[in-house]
Design an enzyme around this catalytic site. Sequence first.
Site: not given
Length: 493
Positions: A113-115, A151
């Site tokens: 999701f951090k993309d 991350t």
Amino acid sequence: MKYRSTRGQVTGQSFESVVLEGLAADGGLYIPEHLPTLPSDWQTQWANLSFAELATELISLFVGDDVSRSDVSALVCKSYSTFSTSEVTPLVSLDGERKTYILELFHGPTFAFKDVALQFLGNLFEFFLERRNRNGGSHKITVVGATSGDTGSAAIYGLRGKKNVEVFILHPEGRVSPIQEAQMTTVLDDNVHNVSVPGTFDDCQDIVKQLFGRPDFKREHSLGAINSINWARILAQITYYFYSYFTLLRQGGGLPVFVVPSGNFGDVLAGYYAKELGLPVGKLAIATNANDILDRFLKSGKYEKDSGVLATPSPAMDILVSSNFERFLWYLARDYEAGGDADEAGNVIGRWMEQLKTTGSFAVNQAALTAARQTFWSGRCSDQDTYATIAKYHARESSYLLDPHTAVGVHVAETLREEIDGLGADTICLSTAHPAKFSEAVLKAVNENGGHLDFGSILPPAFIGLLEMPRRCLTCDNSADAVAKLIVDQLSK
């Protein structure tokens, strides 16, 4: 649009300065001095926008005059062109009968999701630096970050090869998954420096904060932050709350309850800002693993460190102190401790953070706790329940394979079923990563609970052969002085 620090000593900062600076000079986190107002017709005018178009609308509200609307549009289009689906963050049904959905946030280049935030932040860094250097300048930035797994790889993929950017990512030795470690350390671009540190994610995060707290070092090396202490990370994530809401409506749904696996509090904080902007949200449910400081706070009003970080099947959430929680605490401090005075709220936050540092805990008053509970629910998921939830949904006729972090969220959603039904709401569980990133946990969950999983059938092509690729990683002692020396040595080469 201007920004202030949660500690109260820095105010009136521009969007560009808070993005490049990351952590405020007083040790606080940047927040908007006021929240913008959505257009009166946003629910109709934004209903059918693409993800990039919706991101342009939302981000433009927060950048002031620092970035033109056309430049925001170009940045988000460039950022999300790297995703494998045009929807960027598709919403899929997990259980139609119970109106439960998964918001799939793992379609970016590192399958996490951090993309969503870090593809944008990487392009934003490059945009600001290129603009500063157009007239012969030589502005550079040294990005320093800590990771519990996702991350780091998302930051590296967002910053690899970027002009005028060096990136140093600290990860806790032996506490990230093999795929996560390989994703980071197989990136051999000259501007990427992976650093393995003995200890926990909290140790790595503390080192980063200490380096940002050294004014001379920060100024000399132009330190920049990619952890969710950087406001741009939170801003970019607001978009998928709005996008999933509109998608839910198109699928015949209504009021959403968002269930968010939570470690550092950044993902669910974006949902808080979405709600404060005016997005219809029933509740935001914080889902924790055994490292449950947030769940314990919502139950007691006391924010208290436990004895130490516990290793779980959901390692990205193995965090003792949730850094982003300070941003939400500032609003509680302002409204329920400081009589609405923004400056005094900074003083309250300062006292709370000092208490946390010296005694390991602090507590808010009952009015503040009641206010927090009006926005948030919370729940805790054991390791056993994590494995059982993965196995349960894989075994269903409409099989769905959850990664262990998303499984924490789904389990907590199940425990809150009565409350969610009481609101007449639909459930949106935010996913965190592709299950292939956590092969050991997923295989253990399925194969030890009577199922069978052919892992090769779900392995993304990008992961094939990844573990055998050449790597580069530095090792360093667990101290800010040691990491600072390593950074200086690497930059001098």
